[in-house]
Design an enzyme around this catalytic site. Structure first.
Site, PDB file in Angstrom:
ATOM      1  N   ARG A   1      10.972  -6.895   5.572  1.00 29.58           N
ATOM      2  CA  ARG A   1      11.318  -5.234   5.745  1.00 29.58           C
ATOM      3  C   ARG A   1      11.851  -4.999   7.215  1.00 29.58           C
ATOM      4  NH1 ARG A   1       5.887  -2.108   5.161  1.00 29.58           N
ATOM      5  NH2 ARG A   1       5.067  -3.481   6.757  1.00 29.58           N
TER       6      ARG A   1
ATOM      7  N   ARG B   1      -1.279 -10.106  12.692  1.00 33.78           N
ATOM      8  CA  ARG B   1      -1.497  -8.942  11.624  1.00 33.78           C
ATOM      9  C   ARG B   1      -2.595  -9.263  11.310  1.00 33.78           C
ATOM     10  NH1 ARG B   1       4.300  -6.359  10.900  1.00 33.78           N
ATOM     11  NH2 ARG B   1       2.665  -4.836   8.861  1.00 33.78           N
TER      12      ARG B   1
ATOM     13  N   ARG C   1     -10.071   0.349   7.917  1.00 36.06           N
ATOM     14  CA  ARG C   1      -9.642  -1.577   8.539  1.00 36.06           C
ATOM     15  C   ARG C   1     -10.572  -2.170   9.214  1.00 36.06           C
ATOM     16  NH1 ARG C   1      -4.052  -0.069   8.160  1.00 36.06           N
ATOM     17  NH2 ARG C   1      -2.679  -1.956   8.553  1.00 36.06           N
TER      18      ARG C   1
ATOM     19  N   LYS D   1       0.740  -0.893   0.183  1.00 36.74           N
ATOM     20  CA  LYS D   1      -0.245  -0.054   0.302  1.00 36.74           C
ATOM     21  C   LYS D   1       0.715   1.026  -0.234  1.00 36.74           C
ATOM     22  CE  LYS D   1      -2.585  -1.285   3.709  1.00 36.74           C
ATOM     23  NZ  LYS D   1      -2.229  -2.718   4.073  1.00 36.74           N
TER      24      LYS D   1
ATOM     25  N   ARG E   1      11.671  -2.011  12.045  1.00 36.23           N
ATOM     26  CA  ARG E   1      10.533  -1.546  12.184  1.00 36.23           C
ATOM     27  C   ARG E   1       9.679  -2.633  12.606  1.00 36.23           C
ATOM     28  NH1 ARG E   1       5.289  -0.482   8.182  1.00 36.23           N
ATOM     29  NH2 ARG E   1       3.712  -2.055   9.090  1.00 36.23           N
TER      30      ARG E   1
END
Ligand code: ATP
Ligand code: MG
Length: 192
Positions: free
Chosen positions: A130, A147, A91, A14, A136
């Protein structure tokens, strides 16, 4: 106005595709994940609240998230004049309903929902990579499964919600970044 919701599971791309869209269409990018992470970095009260949810892979409560979105919209009226790309919001169904009301109150509406569809094993690979590259805090094996569960339970019902409104456009989210962006452009072009 061109108001685009970019939709998809965590790691679906996204943020990456939003960057391409804002460059080409001059839209204002609202990434709720970026807004929350910025608050964490600056040590705000909202940041402290958000971190507890994010690190567990849970969603920030709807009422809070909806207030945040409204205040971002209201503080960027100028930049948002041509339209907005909503990345990471809505969401939940409650957030989607609130977004419809918020946009209607501002005299506008969602133009299209771009759904980036990516197989689950690839999502996990991208997120772990990532996490290694950026550090992160929620991009790790423990949090990823949560998630994805949250996505399946709370977020994926939005696909049917937007299909019913004839707003959902499925985009194959695998291949090169440019290939995926070309598919998105084709979806935007046919809005006329
Ligand atoms: P992508 O990888 O496609 O950019 P993502 O799901 O990995 O997406 P973000 O959109 O940055 O990441 O969101 C990170 C976290 O921030 C979420 O897991 C959640 O805890 C919180 N969050 C972001 N947007 C919302 C929202 N609309 N409602 C509730 N919580 C949110
Ligand atoms: Mg993101």
């Amino acid at each position: 106005m061109l108001n685009i919701v970019i939709f998809g599971a965590p790691g679906s791309g996204k943020g990456t595709q939003s960057d391409n869209i804002i460059k080409n269409y001059g839209l204002f990018h609202i990434s709720t994940g970026d807004v929350l992470r910025d608050n964490i970095r600056r040590g705000t009260e909202l940041g402290a609240t958000a971190k507890a949810y994010i690190d567990r892979g849970q969603l920030i409560p709807d009422e809070l998230m909806i207030d945040i979105l409204a205040s971002v919209l209201d503080s960027h009226k100028q930049e948002a004049a041509k339209g907005v790309i909503f990345d990471g919001f809505p969401r939940t169904i409650a957030q989607a309903e609130a977004l419809d009301v918020m946009l209607a109150e501002r005299g506008t509406a969602i133009s299209t929902v771009i759904g980036l569809e990516v197989p689950e094993d690839e999502l996990v690979q991208r997120i772990i990579k990532r996490g290694q590259l950026t550090g992160r805090s929620d991009d790790n094996m423990e949090t990823v499964q949560n998630r994805l569960n949250v996505y399946h339970n709370q977020t994926s019902p939005l696909k049917a919600f937007y299909e019913q409104k004839s707003l959902y456009q499925a985009i194959e989210g695998t291949g090169s970044i440019d290939e995926i962006f070309a598919r998105i452009q084709a979806a935007i072009v046919q809005l006329g």
